[in-house]
Design an enzyme around this catalytic site. Sequence first.
Site, PDB file in Angstrom:
ATOM      1  N   ASP A  23       0.825  -1.216   0.000  1.00 16.92           N
ATOM      2  CA  ASP A  23       0.000   0.000   0.000  1.00 16.92           C
ATOM      3  C   ASP A  23       0.858   1.264   0.000  1.00 16.92           C
ATOM      4  O   ASP A  23       1.952   1.280   0.554  1.00 16.92           O
ATOM      5  CB  ASP A  23      -0.916  -0.012   1.229  1.00 16.92           C
ATOM      6  CG  ASP A  23      -2.081   0.960   1.077  1.00 16.92           C
ATOM      7  OD1 ASP A  23      -2.417   1.304  -0.075  1.00 16.92           O
ATOM      8  OD2 ASP A  23      -2.632   1.387   2.105  1.00 16.92           O
ATOM      9  N   HIS A  40       2.008   3.617  -9.165  1.00 16.69           N
ATOM     10  CA  HIS A  40       1.832   2.187  -9.442  1.00 16.69           C
ATOM     11  C   HIS A  40       2.999   1.658 -10.266  1.00 16.69           C
ATOM     12  O   HIS A  40       3.459   0.535 -10.066  1.00 16.69           O
ATOM     13  CB  HIS A  40       0.512   1.937 -10.166  1.00 16.69           C
ATOM     14  CG  HIS A  40      -0.686   2.297  -9.322  1.00 16.69           C
ATOM     15  ND1 HIS A  40      -0.818   1.883  -8.016  1.00 16.69           N
ATOM     16  CD2 HIS A  40      -1.789   3.045  -9.590  1.00 16.69           C
ATOM     17  CE1 HIS A  40      -1.958   2.357  -7.515  1.00 16.69           C
ATOM     18  NE2 HIS A  40      -2.558   3.069  -8.449  1.00 16.69           N
ATOM     19  N   LEU A 134      10.994 -20.525  -5.462  1.00 13.55           N
ATOM     20  CA  LEU A 134      10.100 -19.647  -4.696  1.00 13.55           C
ATOM     21  C   LEU A 134       8.713 -19.750  -5.300  1.00 13.55           C
ATOM     22  O   LEU A 134       8.552 -19.753  -6.521  1.00 13.55           O
ATOM     23  CB  LEU A 134      10.584 -18.186  -4.794  1.00 13.55           C
ATOM     24  CG  LEU A 134       9.606 -17.114  -4.271  1.00 13.55           C
ATOM     25  CD1 LEU A 134       9.520 -17.142  -2.750  1.00 13.55           C
ATOM     26  CD2 LEU A 134      10.037 -15.701  -4.724  1.00 13.55           C
TER      27      LEU A 134
HETATM   28  C1  IPE Z   1      -5.297  -2.772  -0.223  1.00 16.24           C
HETATM   29  O1  IPE Z   1      -4.996  -1.423  -0.401  1.00 16.24           O
HETATM   30  C2  IPE Z   1      -5.268  -3.478  -1.537  1.00 16.24           C
HETATM   31  C3  IPE Z   1      -3.965  -3.579  -2.185  1.00 16.24           C
HETATM   32  C4  IPE Z   1      -2.812  -3.243  -1.676  1.00 16.24           C
HETATM   33  C5  IPE Z   1      -3.992  -4.160  -3.490  1.00 16.24           C
HETATM   34  P1  IPE Z   1      -6.169  -0.329  -0.471  1.00 16.24           P
HETATM   35  O2  IPE Z   1      -5.484   0.985  -0.595  1.00 16.24           O
HETATM   36  O3  IPE Z   1      -7.143  -0.689  -1.510  1.00 16.24           O
HETATM   37  O4  IPE Z   1      -6.819  -0.513   0.971  1.00 16.24           O
HETATM   38  P2  IPE Z   1      -7.877   0.397   1.745  1.00 16.24           P
HETATM   39  O5  IPE Z   1      -9.075   0.558   0.874  1.00 16.24           O
HETATM   40  O6  IPE Z   1      -7.213   1.708   2.029  1.00 16.24           O
HETATM   41  O7  IPE Z   1      -8.181  -0.353   2.989  1.00 16.24           O
HETATM   42  C1  IPE Z   2      -1.712   0.235  -3.317  1.00 14.99           C
HETATM   43  O1  IPE Z   2      -1.451   1.593  -3.331  1.00 14.99           O
HETATM   44  C2  IPE Z   2      -1.909  -0.332  -4.715  1.00 14.99           C
HETATM   45  C3  IPE Z   2      -3.295  -0.691  -5.025  1.00 14.99           C
HETATM   46  C4  IPE Z   2      -4.287  -0.690  -4.193  1.00 14.99           C
HETATM   47  C5  IPE Z   2      -3.561  -1.112  -6.377  1.00 14.99           C
HETATM   48  P1  IPE Z   2      -2.633   2.659  -3.308  1.00 14.99           P
HETATM   49  O2  IPE Z   2      -3.007   2.974  -4.717  1.00 14.99           O
HETATM   50  O3  IPE Z   2      -3.742   2.198  -2.445  1.00 14.99           O
HETATM   51  O4  IPE Z   2      -1.902   3.903  -2.668  1.00 14.99           O
HETATM   52  P2  IPE Z   2      -2.487   4.877  -1.569  1.00 14.99           P
HETATM   53  O5  IPE Z   2      -2.888   4.035  -0.401  1.00 14.99           O
HETATM   54  O6  IPE Z   2      -3.638   5.588  -2.174  1.00 14.99           O
HETATM   55  O7  IPE Z   2      -1.338   5.780  -1.258  1.00 14.99           O
HETATM   56 MG    MG Z   3      -4.128   2.399  -0.448  1.00 19.40          MG
END
Ligand code: IPE
Ligand code: IPE
Ligand code: MG
Length: 258
Positions: A23, A40, A134
């Site tokens: 995240d 991303h 792995l």
């Molecule tokens: C969780 O991250 C999903 C992934 C890392 C793919 P999100 O950014 O979607 O989570 P929430 O919605 O903040 O809990």
């Molecule tokens: C996690 O990073 C990746 C996905 C959920 C695809 P985020 O896109 O949720 O990044 P933040 O949490 O908004 O910074």
């Molecule tokens: Mg996020």
Amino acid sequence: MTGKDSQTIDTAVLPRHVAIIMDGNGRWAEQRGKARTHGHKAGAAAVRRAVAFARRNGIQALTLFAFSSENWKRPAVEVKVLMELFATVLNREVDELHKHGVQLRIVGDLSKFSRRLQEKIRQAEARTAANCELRLNIAANYGGQWDIMQAARTFAREVEQGRATADQLDESTLASYMCLHDCPAVDLLIRTGGDLRISNFLLWQSAYAELYFCDTLWPDFDDAAFAQAVNCFVARERRFGLTSQQIKTLMAGGTLED
Ligand code: IPE
Ligand code: IPE
Ligand code: MG
């Protein structure tokens, strides 16, 4: 060797299965005044680094949360870029993964992806199926509740068709229908990005996982950050419901009294 900033890890009781909620990509990009999608792309480089770290350090299974069942609700452009990135990374990385003996699996409800992407996934999995250095699982359109539901549904079909009875359902039977049933249970669950939640990741498989949260945004998660998480895991006492004394007895090779 186990220094906080060290990139090396203590091999005493390594986690066999590490799962990561990757995240913070969006915030990483926003901090740089860029579009979230830029984050991303930077996140994909961190994936490559984490896979290499797991491979070098003898972790058996690594499961990465790439796209949740809830992430479809994001703006259409972001979802589109994530899908394109997924396909590009698959194309670009499979040779390298295969060369290093990585067995790749994509887990989640794949039926929502385009036919082309589903076919790419099938090919990548087939190509790497015999590898055993792995096990790398990418969770895509994955939700922990969906996983439990699909396992229950599959078992219900067995009952419907007279191949099983409801009474035969126990924890290990249900587990055998779930994603990652052929991997050890998650030992260490890492979440980057500073939030303290599971976000519907591996609910069943993480039942006794050690949880590790760090503020590092995913694109910045490097070998030192990974080593710190593993070293934190190694320093913990996992009790699985037993007492600390019982654990010490078992660790010393002893047996438990009644
Ligand atoms: C969780 O991250 C999903 C992934 C890392 C793919 P999100 O950014 O979607 O989570 P929430 O919605 O903040 O809990
Ligand atoms: C996690 O990073 C990746 C996905 C959920 C695809 P985020 O896109 O949720 O990044 P933040 O949490 O908004 O910074
Ligand atoms: Mg996020």
